[in-house]
Scaffold this motif. Structure first.
Motif, PDB file in Angstrom:
ATOM      1  N   ASN A 137      66.343 -21.044  55.630  1.00 58.03           N
ATOM      2  CA  ASN A 137      67.438 -21.419  56.531  1.00 58.03           C
ATOM      3  C   ASN A 137      67.490 -22.912  56.839  1.00 58.03           C
ATOM      4  O   ASN A 137      68.320 -23.342  57.627  1.00 58.03           O
ATOM      5  CB  ASN A 137      67.334 -20.635  57.847  1.00 58.03           C
ATOM      6  N   LEU A 138      66.629 -23.697  56.211  1.00 58.43           N
ATOM      7  CA  LEU A 138      66.659 -25.142  56.415  1.00 58.43           C
ATOM      8  C   LEU A 138      67.669 -25.781  55.444  1.00 58.43           C
ATOM      9  O   LEU A 138      67.883 -25.277  54.335  1.00 58.43           O
ATOM     10  CB  LEU A 138      65.271 -25.741  56.208  1.00 58.43           C
ATOM     11  N   PRO A 139      68.297 -26.887  55.858  1.00 59.16           N
ATOM     12  CA  PRO A 139      69.418 -27.445  55.095  1.00 59.16           C
ATOM     13  C   PRO A 139      69.102 -27.821  53.650  1.00 59.16           C
ATOM     14  O   PRO A 139      69.931 -27.595  52.765  1.00 59.16           O
ATOM     15  CB  PRO A 139      69.848 -28.658  55.922  1.00 59.16           C
ATOM     16  N   ALA A 140      67.930 -28.386  53.382  1.00 61.58           N
ATOM     17  CA  ALA A 140      67.606 -28.804  52.014  1.00 61.58           C
ATOM     18  C   ALA A 140      67.567 -27.608  51.072  1.00 61.58           C
ATOM     19  O   ALA A 140      68.100 -27.646  49.952  1.00 61.58           O
ATOM     20  CB  ALA A 140      66.278 -29.540  51.984  1.00 61.58           C
ATOM     21  N   PHE A 270      58.877 -29.240  49.036  1.00 67.40           N
ATOM     22  CA  PHE A 270      58.861 -28.255  50.124  1.00 67.40           C
ATOM     23  C   PHE A 270      58.605 -28.912  51.474  1.00 67.40           C
ATOM     24  O   PHE A 270      58.867 -28.317  52.515  1.00 67.40           O
ATOM     25  CB  PHE A 270      57.809 -27.183  49.855  1.00 67.40           C
ATOM     26  N   TYR A 271      58.094 -30.139  51.452  1.00 66.42           N
ATOM     27  CA  TYR A 271      57.779 -30.836  52.694  1.00 66.42           C
ATOM     28  C   TYR A 271      58.483 -32.187  52.777  1.00 66.42           C
ATOM     29  O   TYR A 271      58.180 -32.990  53.657  1.00 66.42           O
ATOM     30  CB  TYR A 271      56.263 -31.001  52.830  1.00 66.42           C
ATOM     31  N   GLY A 272      59.419 -32.428  51.876  1.00 63.84           N
ATOM     32  CA  GLY A 272      60.148 -33.672  51.874  1.00 63.84           C
ATOM     33  C   GLY A 272      61.550 -33.517  52.434  1.00 63.84           C
ATOM     34  O   GLY A 272      61.877 -32.508  53.058  1.00 63.84           O
ATOM     35  N   LYS A 273      62.400 -34.521  52.154  1.00 64.68           N
ATOM     36  CA  LYS A 273      63.724 -34.552  52.766  1.00 64.68           C
ATOM     37  C   LYS A 273      64.850 -34.718  51.751  1.00 64.68           C
ATOM     38  O   LYS A 273      66.003 -34.891  52.135  1.00 64.68           O
ATOM     39  CB  LYS A 273      63.797 -35.704  53.777  1.00 64.68           C
ATOM     40  N   LYS A 274      64.516 -34.667  50.442  1.00 61.64           N
ATOM     41  CA  LYS A 274      65.533 -34.933  49.438  1.00 61.64           C
ATOM     42  C   LYS A 274      65.652 -33.816  48.409  1.00 61.64           C
ATOM     43  O   LYS A 274      64.659 -33.160  48.070  1.00 61.64           O
ATOM     44  CB  LYS A 274      65.228 -36.257  48.717  1.00 61.64           C
ATOM     45  N   VAL A 275      66.864 -33.621  47.930  1.00 62.74           N
ATOM     46  CA  VAL A 275      67.153 -32.746  46.803  1.00 62.74           C
ATOM     47  C   VAL A 275      67.851 -33.600  45.759  1.00 62.74           C
ATOM     48  O   VAL A 275      68.832 -34.290  46.064  1.00 62.74           O
ATOM     49  CB  VAL A 275      68.060 -31.563  47.210  1.00 62.74           C
ATOM     50  N   ILE A 276      67.339 -33.599  44.528  1.00 61.79           N
ATOM     51  CA  ILE A 276      67.886 -34.439  43.461  1.00 61.79           C
ATOM     52  C   ILE A 276      68.540 -33.560  42.400  1.00 61.79           C
ATOM     53  O   ILE A 276      67.891 -32.690  41.809  1.00 61.79           O
ATOM     54  CB  ILE A 276      66.785 -35.298  42.821  1.00 61.79           C
ATOM     55  N   LEU A 277      69.812 -33.811  42.162  1.00 60.00           N
ATOM     56  CA  LEU A 277      70.552 -33.142  41.099  1.00 60.00           C
ATOM     57  C   LEU A 277      70.703 -34.122  39.942  1.00 60.00           C
ATOM     58  O   LEU A 277      71.302 -35.195  40.096  1.00 60.00           O
ATOM     59  CB  LEU A 277      71.929 -32.706  41.607  1.00 60.00           C
ATOM     60  N   ASP A 278      70.157 -33.765  38.788  1.00 57.15           N
ATOM     61  CA  ASP A 278      70.171 -34.656  37.626  1.00 57.15           C
ATOM     62  C   ASP A 278      70.762 -33.897  36.438  1.00 57.15           C
ATOM     63  O   ASP A 278      70.113 -33.019  35.864  1.00 57.15           O
ATOM     64  CB  ASP A 278      68.749 -35.123  37.318  1.00 57.15           C
ATOM     65  N   THR A 279      72.002 -34.214  36.085  1.00 55.70           N
ATOM     66  CA  THR A 279      72.681 -33.510  34.999  1.00 55.70           C
ATOM     67  C   THR A 279      73.070 -34.483  33.892  1.00 55.70           C
ATOM     68  O   THR A 279      72.860 -35.702  34.004  1.00 55.70           O
ATOM     69  CB  THR A 279      73.957 -32.806  35.509  1.00 55.70           C
ATOM     70  N   ASN A 281      75.882 -35.424  33.220  1.00 58.20           N
ATOM     71  CA  ASN A 281      77.024 -36.250  33.650  1.00 58.20           C
ATOM     72  C   ASN A 281      76.730 -37.180  34.816  1.00 58.20           C
ATOM     73  O   ASN A 281      77.393 -38.214  34.977  1.00 58.20           O
ATOM     74  CB  ASN A 281      78.209 -35.350  34.021  1.00 58.20           C
ATOM     75  N   LYS A 282      75.763 -36.811  35.661  1.00 55.52           N
ATOM     76  CA  LYS A 282      75.540 -37.605  36.867  1.00 55.52           C
ATOM     77  C   LYS A 282      74.166 -37.313  37.478  1.00 55.52           C
ATOM     78  O   LYS A 282      73.506 -36.326  37.127  1.00 55.52           O
ATOM     79  CB  LYS A 282      76.620 -37.291  37.913  1.00 55.52           C
ATOM     80  N   LYS A 283      73.781 -38.199  38.396  1.00 57.10           N
ATOM     81  CA  LYS A 283      72.575 -37.981  39.182  1.00 57.10           C
ATOM     82  C   LYS A 283      72.921 -38.209  40.642  1.00 57.10           C
ATOM     83  O   LYS A 283      73.452 -39.249  41.015  1.00 57.10           O
ATOM     84  CB  LYS A 283      71.456 -38.938  38.754  1.00 57.10           C
ATOM     85  N   GLU A 284      72.639 -37.219  41.460  1.00 53.45           N
ATOM     86  CA  GLU A 284      72.928 -37.295  42.891  1.00 53.45           C
ATOM     87  C   GLU A 284      71.670 -37.003  43.697  1.00 53.45           C
ATOM     88  O   GLU A 284      70.868 -36.139  43.323  1.00 53.45           O
ATOM     89  CB  GLU A 284      74.007 -36.285  43.284  1.00 53.45           C
ATOM     90  N   VAL A 285      71.542 -37.728  44.796  1.00 45.33           N
ATOM     91  CA  VAL A 285      70.424 -37.501  45.715  1.00 45.33           C
ATOM     92  C   VAL A 285      70.994 -37.095  47.064  1.00 45.33           C
ATOM     93  O   VAL A 285      71.800 -37.816  47.658  1.00 45.33           O
ATOM     94  CB  VAL A 285      69.555 -38.766  45.872  1.00 45.33           C
ATOM     95  N   PHE A 286      70.592 -35.932  47.548  1.00 48.01           N
ATOM     96  CA  PHE A 286      71.031 -35.425  48.843  1.00 48.01           C
ATOM     97  C   PHE A 286      69.863 -35.532  49.824  1.00 48.01           C
ATOM     98  O   PHE A 286      68.757 -35.063  49.531  1.00 48.01           O
ATOM     99  CB  PHE A 286      71.469 -33.963  48.729  1.00 48.01           C
ATOM    100  N   SER A 287      70.097 -36.152  50.967  1.00 46.69           N
ATOM    101  CA  SER A 287      69.041 -36.346  51.963  1.00 46.69           C
ATOM    102  C   SER A 287      69.288 -35.467  53.184  1.00 46.69           C
ATOM    103  O   SER A 287      70.442 -35.271  53.590  1.00 46.69           O
ATOM    104  CB  SER A 287      68.971 -37.816  52.386  1.00 46.69           C
ATOM    105  N   PHE A 288      68.198 -34.986  53.772  1.00 45.30           N
ATOM    106  CA  PHE A 288      68.299 -34.070  54.909  1.00 45.30           C
ATOM    107  C   PHE A 288      67.240 -34.390  55.952  1.00 45.30           C
ATOM    108  O   PHE A 288      66.175 -34.924  55.635  1.00 45.30           O
ATOM    109  CB  PHE A 288      68.116 -32.616  54.450  1.00 45.30           C
TER     110      PHE A 288
END
Length: 333
Positions: A137-140, A270-279, A281-288
């Motif tokens: 239930n946590l945002p990341a 599991f104990y950090g604040k980022k989710v990295i999407l690397d495809t 076509n693009k690379k995105e970093v989502f911070s929480f």
């Protein structure tokens, strides 16, 4: 029984008691019971009455006890949070359910899969119990679920977890008696303490399992697995492998999960604040940022479930499935 159902239908507030107001209840969970809508923290219990009183005073809780029977039988309490070490979870849960109370049960839900199955079998349609696998239930981790659901990396091939921690790790709560390293109390070691979160997320993401295999090593010959290696074959074809090492060098400390798909990968900690999407076509970093009381989002959903306004956010079956995998990873046939 009809009278009990009538009372539950009129319930508009969940009034909590905490059994085991120790380190986990101090910040991660305890205060959240006072902050969630339609929720009140009425009483706390700890066998050391002085510590129970101290917790109650600091957190403005009206009642405190040193007896499980006393808090269970408090007339205003309709739900209990069991935050004791795992060795007592099964029996306390039975007491709470027999008293007609709702239950929010800490992970690991029991000492082993056999106890988890025993608890599952005694639950009736009038019982409500939630397992505290709060990371789902946590945002990341919800973002990871969203990326998977929207097919952001295409067909999932496999996922890889690497948890390398030194003996001075700071991701696991410390206690005076260090009960987490006493298998007669914890059911295992640090693996049994943190792996339920990681395995629950894998089940939450990928569904039913087909096959499980694992290997574990207790380097100190104390029945506490400090290196665990596991693989899972999910019914949907996703493959999983995970390694947990709690005696790693300080130089090798790592906490990482990578989900690989046909068009890229999703990486997170599991104990950090980022989710990295690397495809391709693009690379995105989502911070929480996690809430101060990390269990609050799951407790909010638990309160809604207890009030009949939402579905169970983490069922006993979810907990049983996790315990079965813990056992398979750490018990060699």
């Amino acid at each position: 029984m009809q009278k009990t159902i009538l009372i539950l239908n009129k319930m508009d507030t969940i009034k909590w008691g905490i059994i085991g107001c120790g380190d986990v209840a101090e910040i991660k969970s305890g205060p959240a019971f006072q902050k969630v809508a339609n929720s009140e923290l009425v009483a706390v219990m700890r066998r050391n009455k002085a510590k129970s009183k101290d917790f109650a005073k600091r957190h403005n809780v009206p009642f405190f006890y040193d007896s499980i029977d006393d808090i269970i039988n408090h007339p205003d309490i309709n739900a209990l949070y069991i935050a004791t070490p795992p060795s007592s979870h099964l029996e306390i849960a039975k007491q709470c359910l027999n008293a007609g109370k709702f239950v929010y049960l800490e992970k690991p839900m029991t000492m082993n899969a056999d106890e988890a199955i025993e608890l599952e079998k005694i639950i009736t349609d009038n019982n409500k119990i939630v397992i505290a696998h709060y990371r789902r239930n946590l945002p990341a981790f919800q973002k990871v679920k969203e990326l998977l659901n929207t097919n952001s990396i295409g067909k999932i091939h496999f996922t890889d977890i690497t948890i390398l921690q030194s003996t001075t790790n700071n991701i696991i709560a410390k206690t005076e008696d260090n009960w987490r390293l006493k298998p007669e109390t914890s059911g295992g070691g640090y693996f049994h303490d943190i792996a339920p979160h990681q395995i629950d997320l894998m089940l939450h993401y990928f569904g039913k399992i087909k096959n499980v295999q694992g290997f574990a090593t207790a380097t100190k010959n104390n029945k506490v697995a400090d290196i665990v290696n596991g693989i899972i074959n999910f019914e949907n074809g996703v493959q999983f492998r995970g390694i947990w090492n709690f005696i790693a060098s300080e130089n090798d400390v790592k906490d990482q999960c990578i989900i690989y798909g046909e068009n890229g990968s999703i990486t997170f900690s599991f104990y950090g604040k980022k989710v990295i999407l690397d495809t391709t076509n693009k690379k995105e970093v989502f911070s929480f940022e996690n809430p101060v009381h990390v269990q609050q989002p799951l407790i909010e959903e638990t309160v809604k479930y207890f009030l009949g306004k939402a579905k169970n956010p983490c069922t006993v079956k979810d907990g049983v499935d996790v315990m079965k995998i813990l056992d398979r990873f750490t018990t060699q046939e």
